[in-house]
Design an enzyme around this catalytic site. Structure first.
Site, short mmCIF file in Angstrom:
data_model
loop_
_atom_site.label_atom_id
_atom_site.label_comp_id
_atom_site.label_asym_id
_atom_site.label_seq_id
_atom_site.Cartn_x
_atom_site.Cartn_y
_atom_site.Cartn_z
N CYS A 1 116.18 39.22 50.95
CA CYS A 1 115.90 39.42 52.38
C CYS A 1 117.12 40.06 53.05
CB CYS A 1 115.57 38.08 53.04
SG CYS A 1 115.23 38.20 54.81
N CYS B 1 120.26 35.79 59.83
CA CYS B 1 119.44 34.58 59.76
C CYS B 1 120.35 33.37 59.56
CB CYS B 1 118.44 34.66 58.61
SG CYS B 1 117.42 33.18 58.42
N LYS C 1 95.37 29.83 69.37
CA LYS C 1 95.77 30.87 68.42
C LYS C 1 94.58 31.73 68.04
CE LYS C 1 95.51 30.49 64.16
NZ LYS C 1 95.53 30.09 62.73
N CYS D 1 109.77 35.18 53.37
CA CYS D 1 110.23 33.93 53.97
C CYS D 1 109.20 32.83 53.69
CB CYS D 1 110.45 34.10 55.47
SG CYS D 1 111.40 32.77 56.24
N CYS E 1 115.62 34.42 49.86
CA CYS E 1 116.75 34.84 50.69
C CYS E 1 117.60 35.90 49.99
CB CYS E 1 117.62 33.63 51.03
SG CYS E 1 116.78 32.37 52.04
#
Length: 386
Positions: A336, A343, A256, A326, A333
């Site tokens: 969102c 989702c 990463k 998130c 939520c």
């Protein structure tokens, strides 16, 4: 004794000098002649053994010898099926120890095939991506102002800019961006105002540790930074390498960090950098079938279908989304836009617990509890709504 078991003469002992020592005499039984008048062979001096018993004894002795040789040989010889010694080949271990079984080889090939198998693009992924991008355009996340890209803003030399980006990513493991950014600034001041390879090499470990002591695993990272600076000086001309393999060879640098370093420092599209936010969010969105268990599995899945032009900015987009909306615990939520059918993990709370000042502190599900006070008789009416 019956007539057919009768012998012509009894066995006799024959002595002969030993070949190793002339003063030693060895005695053996003399060969017995066969009596042709009898229909059976005479009894031998030792009992007869069947062919199966002889074979079992030879196999057993050979196995014992192999095991003894295997135990006594060195570990390096145990892993080899054939070892040449003094110009002659000698067995060190059996084939069952030296080489893997066909079944294990087949499993390994199947695992590699599954890893290399292209993962299909999830349905409606582009719609989800554009929605996240739209939400992120209206929110400034910590990664936008204090991420790895911000670390090079305090440098003017391109080499120092690339090195500061690498150091920032090394410090960011298990650490929030706010803490990482502050540690980079303190480290820059502690080594003389510029975060260069030579400055880190000349600084002692205590100076570096005092500057980064707020980040996670700071003792280990101090050692990683010192050793990395020395490697860059000795092997890469005091600059950050340009390949993922070379970056991963540095102490404390994983895939990463290597991919993000190439994205930010060299503007090289090397793949998808997956951290805990990307790993969590993409699994919540159901983009992996089956769900991935490690960031490396997530990276392999994403790189199978995510377009190349989206990879350099994909990590920052999802990291900021994970930092602001998130969240790992208690995702927002209700605010969102993905909650409206995009989702599969979206939660729809039926009630919200509020502080006296009106701020939300937690979301609860299940039946709601409403409390009303009447001023006339100062009694409380409690109503439980299904």
């Amino acid at each position: 004794m019956s007539a057919h078991r009768k012998r012509s003469r009894p066995p006799t002992l024959v002595g002969r000098p030993s070949a190793c020592n002339s003063g030693v005499t060895l005695f053996t039984l003399d060969d017995l002649p066969k009596d042709e008048s009898l229909d059976t062979e005479p009894l031998s001096a030792t009992p007869r053994r069947s062919k199966r018993a002889k074979y079992s004894a030879s196999v057993k002795s050979e196995s014992v010898a192999e095991v003894a040789e295997y135990v006594n040989c060195s570990p390096s010889r145990r892993t080899a099926s054939v070892v040449k010694e003094s110009g002659a080949a000698s067995r060190c271990a059996g084939s069952s120890v030296a080489s893997p079984s066909k079944q294990s080889v087949a499993k390994k090939k199947q695992a590699l095939a599954d890893l290399e198998m292209p993962h299909p693009a999830p349905p409606r992924w582009r719609e989800v991506y554009d929605t996240i991008k739209d939400m992120r355009s209206r929110v400034v996340a910590p990664v936008d102002t204090m991420g790895a890209g911000a670390a090079q803003l305090g440098e003017t030399d391109p080499k120092c800019q690339r090195f500061s980006t690498l150091v920032s990513l090394m410090l960011s493991s298990q650490t929030k961006d706010e803490v990482t950014s502050a540690a980079v600034k303190r480290l820059r001041q502690a080594v003389g105002g510029s975060l260069s390879v030579d400055a880190i090499r000349q600084a002692d470990a205590k100076t570096i540790s005092d500057a980064i002591c707020k980040v996670g695993f700071w003792r280990r990272k101090t050692d990683y930074i010192k050793r990395t600076a020395q490697r860059l000086h000795d092997e890469f001309g005091s600059d950050v390498p340009m390949t993922e393999a070379e970056l991963c060879s540095l102490p404390g640098v994983g895939p990463k960090m290597a991919i993000l370093t190439l994205h930010v420092a060299w503007k090289v599209n090397a793949g998808v950098g997956v951290d805990v936010h990307v790993h969590r969010i993409t699994n919540r969105l159901g983009w992996h079938n089956p769900p991935t268990k490690t960031p490396e599995e997530t990276r392999s899945s994403l790189e199978a279908w995510l377009p190349d032009e989206l990879r350099p900015t994909f990590t920052g987009l999802l990291v900021g989304f994970g930092q602001t909306i998130c969240l790992p615990i208690g995702p927002c939520c209700e605010s969102c836009q993905l909650s409206d059918g995009l989702c599969p993990s979206a939660q729809k709370p039926s009630a919200i617990k509020v502080r006296k000042g009106g701020s939300k502190i937690a979301e609860v599900t299940g039946p709601s509890l409403e409390i009303k006070f009447e001023e006339q008789d100062s009694k409380a009416n409690i109503t439980l709504e299904p």
